[in-house]
Design a protein around this motif. Structure first.
Motif, PDB file in Angstrom:
ATOM      1  N   ARG A  20      15.658  -4.880   1.311  1.00 24.99           N
ATOM      2  CA  ARG A  20      15.156  -5.832   0.423  1.00 24.99           C
ATOM      3  C   ARG A  20      13.605  -5.787   0.570  1.00 24.99           C
ATOM      4  O   ARG A  20      12.934  -6.318  -0.718  1.00 24.99           O
ATOM      5  CB  ARG A  20      15.743  -7.107   0.659  1.00 24.99           C
ATOM      6  CG  ARG A  20      15.174  -7.963   1.690  1.00 24.99           C
ATOM      7  CD  ARG A  20      15.992  -9.174   1.976  1.00 24.99           C
ATOM      8  NE  ARG A  20      15.627  -9.869   3.008  1.00 24.99           N
ATOM      9  CZ  ARG A  20      16.086 -10.672   3.721  1.00 24.99           C
ATOM     10  NH1 ARG A  20      17.546 -10.747   3.747  1.00 24.99           N
ATOM     11  NH2 ARG A  20      15.790 -11.630   4.826  1.00 24.99           N
ATOM     12  N   GLN A  21      12.871  -5.623   1.547  1.00 22.78           N
ATOM     13  CA  GLN A  21      11.302  -5.468   1.631  1.00 22.78           C
ATOM     14  C   GLN A  21      10.905  -4.280   0.950  1.00 22.78           C
ATOM     15  O   GLN A  21       9.876  -4.435   0.054  1.00 22.78           O
ATOM     16  CB  GLN A  21      10.942  -5.545   3.177  1.00 22.78           C
ATOM     17  CG  GLN A  21      11.083  -6.932   3.977  1.00 22.78           C
ATOM     18  CD  GLN A  21      10.849  -6.855   5.457  1.00 22.78           C
ATOM     19  OE1 GLN A  21      11.191  -5.674   5.949  1.00 22.78           O
ATOM     20  NE2 GLN A  21      10.811  -7.992   5.940  1.00 22.78           N
ATOM     21  N   ARG A  22      11.624  -3.197   0.965  1.00 23.59           N
ATOM     22  CA  ARG A  22      11.178  -1.932   0.135  1.00 23.59           C
ATOM     23  C   ARG A  22      11.338  -2.454  -1.186  1.00 23.59           C
ATOM     24  O   ARG A  22      10.420  -2.069  -2.279  1.00 23.59           O
ATOM     25  CB  ARG A  22      11.947  -0.930   0.353  1.00 23.59           C
ATOM     26  CG  ARG A  22      11.952  -0.074   1.752  1.00 23.59           C
ATOM     27  CD  ARG A  22      11.034   1.031   1.780  1.00 23.59           C
ATOM     28  NE  ARG A  22      10.610   1.039   3.226  1.00 23.59           N
ATOM     29  CZ  ARG A  22      11.656   2.144   3.775  1.00 23.59           C
ATOM     30  NH1 ARG A  22      12.459   2.533   3.403  1.00 23.59           N
ATOM     31  NH2 ARG A  22      11.267   2.303   5.195  1.00 23.59           N
ATOM     32  N   GLY A  23      12.327  -2.996  -1.705  1.00 30.83           N
ATOM     33  CA  GLY A  23      12.447  -3.233  -3.092  1.00 30.83           C
ATOM     34  C   GLY A  23      11.561  -4.421  -3.816  1.00 30.83           C
ATOM     35  O   GLY A  23      11.060  -4.095  -4.803  1.00 30.83           O
ATOM     36  N   ARG A  24      11.382  -5.227  -2.711  1.00 26.90           N
ATOM     37  CA  ARG A  24      10.286  -6.521  -3.347  1.00 26.90           C
ATOM     38  C   ARG A  24       9.040  -5.487  -3.348  1.00 26.90           C
ATOM     39  O   ARG A  24       8.267  -5.722  -4.209  1.00 26.90           O
ATOM     40  CB  ARG A  24      10.259  -7.300  -1.980  1.00 26.90           C
ATOM     41  CG  ARG A  24       9.270  -8.638  -2.404  1.00 26.90           C
ATOM     42  CD  ARG A  24       9.286  -9.540  -1.193  1.00 26.90           C
ATOM     43  NE  ARG A  24       9.320 -10.849  -1.545  1.00 26.90           N
ATOM     44  CZ  ARG A  24       8.432 -11.471  -2.105  1.00 26.90           C
ATOM     45  NH1 ARG A  24       7.084 -10.948  -2.408  1.00 26.90           N
ATOM     46  NH2 ARG A  24       8.323 -12.722  -2.476  1.00 26.90           N
ATOM     47  N   ALA A  25       8.819  -4.548  -2.472  1.00 32.71           N
ATOM     48  CA  ALA A  25       7.417  -3.917  -2.469  1.00 32.71           C
ATOM     49  C   ALA A  25       7.436  -3.263  -3.863  1.00 32.71           C
ATOM     50  O   ALA A  25       6.372  -3.093  -4.491  1.00 32.71           O
ATOM     51  CB  ALA A  25       7.168  -3.152  -1.337  1.00 32.71           C
ATOM     52  N   LEU A  26       8.510  -2.382  -4.140  1.00 33.52           N
ATOM     53  CA  LEU A  26       8.320  -1.767  -5.401  1.00 33.52           C
ATOM     54  C   LEU A  26       8.269  -2.610  -6.448  1.00 33.52           C
ATOM     55  O   LEU A  26       7.422  -2.234  -7.387  1.00 33.52           O
ATOM     56  CB  LEU A  26       9.756  -0.739  -5.325  1.00 33.52           C
ATOM     57  CG  LEU A  26       9.844  -0.066  -6.698  1.00 33.52           C
ATOM     58  CD1 LEU A  26       8.711   1.109  -6.867  1.00 33.52           C
ATOM     59  CD2 LEU A  26      11.242   0.722  -6.704  1.00 33.52           C
ATOM     60  N   ALA A  27       8.934  -3.516  -6.602  1.00 32.40           N
ATOM     61  CA  ALA A  27       8.903  -4.668  -7.884  1.00 32.40           C
ATOM     62  C   ALA A  27       7.610  -5.166  -7.909  1.00 32.40           C
ATOM     63  O   ALA A  27       7.014  -5.247  -8.852  1.00 32.40           O
ATOM     64  CB  ALA A  27       9.881  -5.765  -7.703  1.00 32.40           C
ATOM     65  N   SER A  28       6.894  -5.553  -6.836  1.00 33.31           N
ATOM     66  CA  SER A  28       5.664  -6.118  -6.749  1.00 33.31           C
ATOM     67  C   SER A  28       4.509  -5.106  -7.377  1.00 33.31           C
ATOM     68  O   SER A  28       3.673  -5.389  -8.159  1.00 33.31           O
ATOM     69  CB  SER A  28       5.084  -6.509  -5.218  1.00 33.31           C
ATOM     70  OG  SER A  28       3.784  -6.786  -5.363  1.00 33.31           O
ATOM     71  N   GLU A  29       4.827  -3.620  -6.848  1.00 33.10           N
ATOM     72  CA  GLU A  29       3.967  -2.555  -7.318  1.00 33.10           C
ATOM     73  C   GLU A  29       4.052  -2.546  -8.982  1.00 33.10           C
ATOM     74  O   GLU A  29       3.171  -2.077  -9.655  1.00 33.10           O
ATOM     75  CB  GLU A  29       4.488  -1.414  -6.937  1.00 33.10           C
ATOM     76  CG  GLU A  29       3.373  -0.376  -5.964  1.00 33.10           C
ATOM     77  CD  GLU A  29       4.163   0.673  -5.309  1.00 33.10           C
ATOM     78  OE1 GLU A  29       4.435   1.906  -6.318  1.00 33.10           O
ATOM     79  OE2 GLU A  29       4.635   0.531  -4.230  1.00 33.10           O
ATOM     80  N   LEU A  30       5.073  -2.714  -9.474  1.00 34.03           N
ATOM     81  CA  LEU A  30       5.382  -2.786 -10.645  1.00 34.03           C
ATOM     82  C   LEU A  30       4.998  -3.740 -11.583  1.00 34.03           C
ATOM     83  O   LEU A  30       4.868  -3.809 -12.652  1.00 34.03           O
ATOM     84  CB  LEU A  30       6.849  -2.453 -11.057  1.00 34.03           C
ATOM     85  CG  LEU A  30       7.639  -1.284 -10.738  1.00 34.03           C
ATOM     86  CD1 LEU A  30       9.304  -1.193 -10.714  1.00 34.03           C
ATOM     87  CD2 LEU A  30       7.238  -0.027 -11.556  1.00 34.03           C
TER      88      LEU A  30
END
Lengths: 138, 127
Positions: free
Chosen positions: A24-34
């Motif tokens: 979930r931390q990786r997913g959050r980071a990717l979504a934030s990047e987007l």
């Protein structure tokens, strides 16, 4: 369902409660990047948490694959949860609100569908489970 | 990361500082249930302001904490649910029924003060 363009992917192996956090931390980071707004980051991270939790609960191990997608000039994130566990014999039943085979845990799939924009599930007894969920940036 | 549990007068305050694994949550539950006895605490506040994800397991743990603490004779209040977290929880059907919540630490302390005074009044004449 449209395929959407799938870019570079991040794979997170899931086998324990610590991996749920990592996913979930990786997913959050990717979504934030987007460029997703904070409110969406919470929804995406929560959906990933539930999907990863289902893997640990029912299949013991599997993976979460995170990727950026694009369609008609819109950007989004795709979350794929994949396992080779026992599978879900009756997907229709599993998608009914309140249904869970493990008691109070994993309110699961109908909730995840509500958190995301698109949701697709392929499963069957003995066939493992693949859930694909997408969220689009508005 | 382990959640620090601070004793503040008759209360215990657990401030979640970062994302928690399932093991951290179980440790928090067991730590609070034990310390409420050791310090003869009357109330417990769990501050989740820093949490950005409340999934089904975390939600169940908070409910279990509140119910177990009540069985130990104290009150629990969960404080600091962020608006986005509250929205995601409702979408998932995680309503924490039967668990007291308050906006922030200050409101949580006020809730416990009132609750405990109320309980003491109910126990008959004092002083």
């Amino acid at each position: 369902m449209d395929k959407g363009r799938v870019g570079d992917e991040t794979r997170v192996p899931i086998g324990s409660d610590v991996d749920i956090l990592t996913a979930r931390q990786r997913g959050r980071a990717l979504a934030s990047e987007l460029g997703f707004p904070n409110s969406s980051l919470v929804l995406i991270a929560t959906a990933i948490s539930e999907l990863a939790r289902n893997i640990v609960l029912y299949a013991k191990r599997g993976e979460i694959v995170l990727g950026r997608i694009e369609r008609d000039g819109h950007q989004g994130i795709q979350v794929t949860a994949r396992d080779e566990g026992p599978g879900i014999p009756d997907v229709g039943l599993a998608m009914q609100s309140g249904y869970s085979t493990s008691g109070s845990l994993g309110l699961g799939l109908p909730g995840v569908r509500r958190l995301m924009d698109e949701f697709e599930i392929v499963s069957g007894a003995g066939k493992g489970t693949t859930v694909m969920a997408k969220k689009w940036k508005r | 990361m382990e959640v620090p549990i601070l004793k503040q007068g008759p209360y215990l305050i657990a401030s979640v500082q970062s994302a928690l694994t399932d093991a951290d949550l179980l440790q928090l539950r067991d730590g609070l249930v034990e310390k409420v006895g050791r310090f003869r605490s009357r109330g417990v506040i769990v501050d989740v302001t820093a949490l950005d994800v409340m999934d089904s397991f975390a939600s169940r743990m908070l409910r279990d904490i509140a119910h177990m603490i009540r069985l130990r004779g104290a009150e629990t209040v969960i404080v600091g649910f962020q608006p986005e977290v509250a929205f995601a929880m409702v979408q998932l059907g995680l309503t924490l029924e039967g668990v007291a919540t308050a906006l922030d630490l200050e409101e949580g302390l006020a809730f416990l003060d009132q609750k405990i005074k109320g309980n003491e009044r109910g126990q008959g004449p004092r002083g």
